[in-house]
Design an enzyme around this catalytic site. Sequence first.
Site, PDB file in Angstrom:
ATOM      1  CE  LYS A  62      12.211 -29.441   8.809  1.00 30.34           C
ATOM      2  NZ  LYS A  62      12.599 -30.796   8.371  1.00 30.34           N
ATOM      3  CD  GLN A  89      13.186 -31.863   4.902  1.00 29.84           C
ATOM      4  OE1 GLN A  89      13.678 -31.455   5.954  1.00 29.84           O
ATOM      5  NE2 GLN A  89      11.900 -32.142   4.798  1.00 29.84           N
ATOM      6  CG  ASP A 105      15.083 -35.071  11.418  1.00 29.62           C
ATOM      7  OD1 ASP A 105      14.080 -34.381  11.650  1.00 29.62           O
ATOM      8  OD2 ASP A 105      15.768 -34.972  10.379  1.00 29.62           O
TER       9      ASP A 105
HETATM   10  N1  GUN Z   1      10.686 -35.154   5.557  1.00 31.83           N
HETATM   11  C1  GUN Z   1       9.418 -35.122   6.010  1.00 31.83           C
HETATM   12  N2  GUN Z   1       9.386 -34.930   7.348  1.00 31.83           N
HETATM   13  C2  GUN Z   1      10.680 -34.845   7.744  1.00 31.83           C
HETATM   14  C3  GUN Z   1      11.287 -34.648   9.014  1.00 31.83           C
HETATM   15  O1  GUN Z   1      10.643 -34.523  10.069  1.00 31.83           O
HETATM   16  N3  GUN Z   1      12.651 -34.608   9.003  1.00 31.83           N
HETATM   17  C4  GUN Z   1      13.381 -34.766   7.873  1.00 31.83           C
HETATM   18  N4  GUN Z   1      14.710 -34.741   7.970  1.00 31.83           N
HETATM   19  N5  GUN Z   1      12.837 -34.960   6.681  1.00 31.83           N
HETATM   20  C5  GUN Z   1      11.491 -34.997   6.626  1.00 31.83           C
END
Ligand code: GUN
Length: 300
Positions: free
Chosen positions: A52, A96, A119
């Site tokens: 990311k 995350q 998100d």
């Molecule tokens: N863990 C797995 N997928 C995601 C996501 O799309 N966002 C976040 N913050 N954590 C995740």
Amino acid sequence: MILLDGKIASAETRKLLAEKVSVLKTKGHPTPHLAAVLIGNNGASETYVASKIKNCAEVGFQSTLIRFTDDVEETELLEKIKELNEEANVDGILVQLPLSKHIDEEKVIHAITPAKDVDGFHPVNIGNLVQGSPTFIPATPYGIILLLQHYNINVKGQHAVVIGRSNIVGRPMSILLSSNQPYGNATVTICHSHTHNLKELCLQGDIIVAALGKPGFVTADMVKDGAIVIDVGITRVEDVTAKKGFRIKGDVNFEEVAPKTSYITPVPGGVGLMTIAALLSNTLRAYMLRHNLNEDIFTT
Ligand code: GUN
């Protein structure tokens, strides 16, 4: 069978974003800024967050990685989120997941201000999604929509079977596919661990979205000829022959399912890359809203 190539589609989204960021910078606007919070050192989470951050740099965003150890107090984490909510220079916040067991995930998600919730997990944003109002669409379902868009696949009137009902993927995906919007208007069945006749339901699917996190779960006998298969699985499976000691496996048994399909996503190289492209799109959206800018700025 046509491969739904996330590498190509995500590169297109990133290119568009990079062009927009370049215009913003030329016109003297600040740089969009994503703050990512990572707790502990779960291998998969480390990889995703690193990706990311790298993708932010690629499109010209600023990014900040905030790390906490596994034993961080919930109050300390919530305090940091509050700080990021108030930081004028931060446009998007992501924490995350999964979190350590002692931290209440719901509390953390609720703590992020909806305007920076890139998100799209906050109840306000989920509520908007359910009502078909503009919102931050959770990145994985949004990435899948961008992929369908890239390949001009109209799902209107088709039967989509979504396997998995997580708040991150399955549930928002089912809402999007059934909503009265472009790349929606499908008839949706959502399946989960208590579904009785899963195989029969899957066989009725014109589209199957596999998002249950069980490697190779969807087999050829569950898929009808010509179906569109979207594989959201990204499980690390031990493989001593691989350099890292593991391979990433999807929820679909690709080798046997692919020949039956009209379109299918590979793993890796499919949905995962789209998820990050969608997160970046959400971050730019947050930035535009926070700075009271609209799309005109890119054409005038
Ligand atoms: N863990 C797995 N997928 C995601 C996501 O799309 N966002 C976040 N913050 N954590 C995740």
